[in-house]
Design an enzyme around this catalytic site. Structure first.
Site, PDB file in Angstrom:
ATOM      1  N   CYS A 112      25.524   9.169 -40.474  1.00 39.07           N
ATOM      2  CA  CYS A 112      25.918   8.648 -41.790  1.00 39.07           C
ATOM      3  C   CYS A 112      26.856   7.452 -41.644  1.00 39.07           C
ATOM      4  O   CYS A 112      26.647   6.410 -42.260  1.00 39.07           O
ATOM      5  CB  CYS A 112      26.576   9.765 -42.590  1.00 39.07           C
ATOM      6  SG  CYS A 112      27.043   9.257 -44.241  1.00 39.07           S
ATOM      7  N   CYS A 140      23.968   6.176 -44.055  1.00 38.16           N
ATOM      8  CA  CYS A 140      24.443   5.943 -45.428  1.00 38.16           C
ATOM      9  C   CYS A 140      25.371   4.739 -45.566  1.00 38.16           C
ATOM     10  O   CYS A 140      25.150   3.874 -46.415  1.00 38.16           O
ATOM     11  CB  CYS A 140      25.211   7.166 -45.942  1.00 38.16           C
ATOM     12  SG  CYS A 140      24.795   8.748 -45.213  1.00 38.16           S
ATOM     13  N   LYS A 190      24.085   1.140 -44.293  1.00 32.70           N
ATOM     14  CA  LYS A 190      22.954   0.809 -45.170  1.00 32.70           C
ATOM     15  C   LYS A 190      23.422   0.384 -46.553  1.00 32.70           C
ATOM     16  O   LYS A 190      22.956  -0.603 -47.109  1.00 32.70           O
ATOM     17  CB  LYS A 190      22.045   2.032 -45.272  1.00 32.70           C
ATOM     18  CG  LYS A 190      21.027   1.912 -46.353  1.00 32.70           C
ATOM     19  CD  LYS A 190      20.527   3.235 -46.823  1.00 32.70           C
ATOM     20  CE  LYS A 190      21.466   3.980 -47.715  1.00 32.70           C
ATOM     21  NZ  LYS A 190      20.975   5.338 -47.974  1.00 32.70           N
ATOM     22  N   TYR A 219      12.298   7.096 -48.202  1.00 30.93           N
ATOM     23  CA  TYR A 219      13.435   6.374 -48.779  1.00 30.93           C
ATOM     24  C   TYR A 219      14.034   5.367 -47.809  1.00 30.93           C
ATOM     25  O   TYR A 219      14.457   4.279 -48.216  1.00 30.93           O
ATOM     26  CB  TYR A 219      14.477   7.356 -49.333  1.00 30.93           C
ATOM     27  CG  TYR A 219      15.465   7.951 -48.352  1.00 30.93           C
ATOM     28  CD1 TYR A 219      16.716   7.366 -48.160  1.00 30.93           C
ATOM     29  CD2 TYR A 219      15.168   9.093 -47.629  1.00 30.93           C
ATOM     30  CE1 TYR A 219      17.636   7.906 -47.269  1.00 30.93           C
ATOM     31  CE2 TYR A 219      16.073   9.642 -46.754  1.00 30.93           C
ATOM     32  CZ  TYR A 219      17.310   9.050 -46.570  1.00 30.93           C
ATOM     33  OH  TYR A 219      18.209   9.591 -45.689  1.00 30.93           O
ATOM     34  N   GLU A 279      14.390   1.427 -48.608  1.00 39.92           N
ATOM     35  CA  GLU A 279      15.725   0.826 -48.624  1.00 39.92           C
ATOM     36  C   GLU A 279      15.780  -0.397 -47.705  1.00 39.92           C
ATOM     37  O   GLU A 279      16.284  -1.464 -48.101  1.00 39.92           O
ATOM     38  CB  GLU A 279      16.764   1.864 -48.187  1.00 39.92           C
ATOM     39  CG  GLU A 279      16.964   2.937 -49.248  1.00 39.92           C
ATOM     40  CD  GLU A 279      17.930   4.028 -48.850  1.00 39.92           C
ATOM     41  OE1 GLU A 279      18.444   4.706 -49.745  1.00 39.92           O
ATOM     42  OE2 GLU A 279      18.162   4.237 -47.641  1.00 39.92           O
ATOM     43  N   HIS A 326      28.517   2.641 -75.442  1.00 38.92           N
ATOM     44  CA  HIS A 326      27.731   1.480 -75.840  1.00 38.92           C
ATOM     45  C   HIS A 326      28.450   0.176 -75.510  1.00 38.92           C
ATOM     46  O   HIS A 326      29.654   0.102 -75.689  1.00 38.92           O
ATOM     47  CB  HIS A 326      27.468   1.553 -77.348  1.00 38.92           C
ATOM     48  CG  HIS A 326      26.537   0.502 -77.828  1.00 38.92           C
ATOM     49  ND1 HIS A 326      25.192   0.498 -77.505  1.00 38.92           N
ATOM     50  CD2 HIS A 326      26.759  -0.592 -78.587  1.00 38.92           C
ATOM     51  CE1 HIS A 326      24.627  -0.559 -78.061  1.00 38.92           C
ATOM     52  NE2 HIS A 326      25.549  -1.238 -78.722  1.00 38.92           N
ATOM     53  N   GLU A 359      23.454   5.115 -71.616  1.00 34.13           N
ATOM     54  CA  GLU A 359      23.440   5.766 -72.933  1.00 34.13           C
ATOM     55  C   GLU A 359      22.021   6.167 -73.348  1.00 34.13           C
ATOM     56  O   GLU A 359      21.832   7.035 -74.186  1.00 34.13           O
ATOM     57  CB  GLU A 359      24.092   4.893 -74.000  1.00 34.13           C
ATOM     58  CG  GLU A 359      23.306   3.648 -74.349  1.00 34.13           C
ATOM     59  CD  GLU A 359      24.000   2.792 -75.429  1.00 34.13           C
ATOM     60  OE1 GLU A 359      24.451   3.358 -76.438  1.00 34.13           O
ATOM     61  OE2 GLU A 359      24.071   1.564 -75.247  1.00 34.13           O
TER      62      GLU A 359
END
Ligand SMILES: Cc1cc2nc3c(=O)[nH]c(=O)nc-3n(C[C@H](O)[C@H](O)[C@H](O)COP(=O)(O)OP(=O)(O)OC[C@H]3O[C@@H](n4cnc5c(N)ncnc54)[C@H](O)[C@@H]3O)c2cc1C
Length: 467
Positions: A46, A51, A54, A189, A193, A448, A453
């Site tokens: 990682c 992680c 990356k 993934y 990526e 908002h 939302e």
């Protein structure tokens, strides 16, 4: 005199091993942790090759869009150019800083750090192959009441003609020189990526995937939508395509595809899966049971078939994500050295996850197909729109949001493709873990104007998504 050198000896200083060692030591347990990359390599995949680097590169890639889009907001002038060497060295410095943080955390908790390659030599014994200061090899022996294997995983590369010319994600961070033309092979993934990252950084990226659609295991509509958006952003994504052979020539790597087409690229990155890192651990000799793919088999308490040997994280191939390895480590320490209070249990339901492709993908819960299979009729709420940011940016990027609701009104799946999807879905994962119903989503006011939302303002279910 103590029977063993340590109460707990952990093999592997990655996400799971570090967390287990640190938590156990904080409870007064005598812990040692062996890391093959040495103290300066603490943090595992990682921190060093996964992680963190990356995500740093994904941020770097994102600036290209920001510079381009800023023109729509009135910014004028030349866009800055990427200095790849500078990016690499800045990344490396940050990783070194994190390696140091890990070492300090472990030392501060009282963990004995061992540098070298650990190998099981018995149910309570480990040998450690070390490199001495004078360059000679050494072998030390340690014993512990409990052994924990957290040796992680490694890239899998298929066998084909020219395999020696390709790299895995492990080498992608330090490519030299910067690849102007990059081939990425894979549809998971990690492949998506890296395709997005190098596309953003300025490479001409061709991504090949053998299957019908990228991101197997994700919601089908999310997969199609992401593929379309990645293509829009510039990745030449080719499905049902594979490599026959690769040869190195003076002008680059010559790639022959299965359909007879040819490509010339500067580098070929294979992200074709990961396998447990088990060779050289002495598992067969000691009799630790493994699955057909090499993974170490464990029970619900992460115990192997040997009562004194435990394993967790990627080497067990359950869920190959850092938060899962951390959760497993915390459960294990509670189980082994608990304070008598209710022990934590790792919960594999509703694990949120993200793909840091461009655009981001994030998801929690069931895909539409899984929801229909498990719950029969489900209501699907869906919104696809151009984010407010892109009304002026000039980008054609679109965002997809999707909610799946079962007959009892519970939200059983939530999916997003769009900017900051990971940041947004993390919050909704809490709501889903708490069992939120669609009525609760409806009763929640939006913030908002945000993209997020939309998740609380979708009112009408859509007809069944076309297959
Ligand atoms: C490119 C990439 C991107 C990723 N992105 C993400 C992400 O965004 N989010 C996410 O959650 N996960 C991500 N992951 C997955 C994540 O990195 C892993 O799930 C996680 O690191 C697993 O932790 P672990 O403790 O099981 O093993 P690791 O972190 O792999 O640590 C294992 C350690 O054991 C050491 N070791 C191995 N054998 C020995 C031995 N015999 N003796 C001594 N030491 C040994 C290794 O050197 C290593 O340091 C990514 C992975 C990759 C490859």
């Amino acid at each position: 005199m103590e029977q063993y050198d340590f109460d707990l000896l952990v093999i592997g200083g990655g996400s799971g091993g570090v967390r287990a060692a640190r938590m156990a030591a904080q409870r007064g347990v005598r812990v040692a942790l062996a890391e093959a990359q040495g103290i300066e390599g603490l943090g595992g995949t990682c921190v060093n090759l996964g992680c963190i680097p990356k995500k740093l590169y994904a941020y770097a890639a994102g600036y290209a869009d920001a510079f381009r889009e800023s023109r729509g907001y009135g910014w004028i002038g030349e866009a800055p150019q990427l200095d790849w060497e500078l990016l690499k060295s800045r990344r490396a410095a940050e990783i070194r800083r994190l390696n140091g943080v890990y070492a300090n955390l472990l030392r501060g908790s009282g963990v004995t750090l061992l540098e070298g390659w650990a190998r099981l030599t018995g149910a309570h014994e480990v040998s450690l192959a070390t490199l001495n200061a004078d360059g000679s090899a050494g072998l030390q022996h340690y014993s512990a009441k409990t052994l924990l294997i957290a040796s992680g995983g490694q890239p899998y590369l298929p066998h084909f003609q020219g395999r020696e010319h390709v790299i895995s994600s492990d080498q992608a961070f330090d490519l030299d020189p910067f690849p102007q033309r990059l081939l990425v092979v894979g549809g998971g993934y990690i492949a998506c990526e890296f395709a997005s990252i190098f596309n953003g950084l300025g490479s001409r990226v061709t991504q090949l995937y053998r299957g019908e659609q990228i991101l197997r295991g994700f919601d089908d509509e999310v997969r199609h939508f992401t593929a379309a958006e990645m293509r829009k952003s510039g990745v030449d994504l080719r499905l049902q395509a594979g490599v026959l052979a690769i040869a190195r020539e003076a002008d680059g790597l010559h790639v022959t595809l299965e359909d007879g087409n040819r490509l010339v690229v500067d580098a070929a990155l294979y992200a074709t899966g990961r396998v447990p890192k088990v060779e050289g651990l002495g598992l067969e000799a000691v009799g630790v049971a493994q699955g057909a793919d090499g993974r170490i088999l464990v029970d619900d308490e992460y115990r192997t078939n040997l009562p004194s040997v435990y394993a967790l994280g990627d080497v067990t191939s359950r869920v190959q994500l850092t938060p899962a390895a951390l959760g497993e480590a915390m459960q294990l320490v509670d189980h082994l050295y608990g304070t008598g209070k209710a022990a934590r249990r790792m919960d594999y339901e509703l694990i949120p996850t993200a793909v840091f492709s461009h655009p981001n993908v994030a998801t929690v819960g069931l895909t539409e197909a899984q929801a229909r299979e498990r719950h029969g009729e489900v209501r699907v709420f869906r919104s696809e729109f151009r984010a407010l940011r892109h009304t002026l940016s000039g980008s054609e990027e679109r965002t997809l949001m999707k909610l799946l609701v079962d007959a009892s009104d519970r939200v059983v799946g939530l999916h997003m493709v769009g900017a900051e999807a990971g940041e947004i879905v993390q919050g909704f994962a809490v709501a889903m873990k708490a069992g939120a119903t669609k009525a609760v989503f409806d009763a929640t006011l939006g913030i908002h104007p945000t993209a997020a939302e939309e998740f609380v303002t979708m009112r009408e279910p859509v007809a069944r998504t076309p297959d």
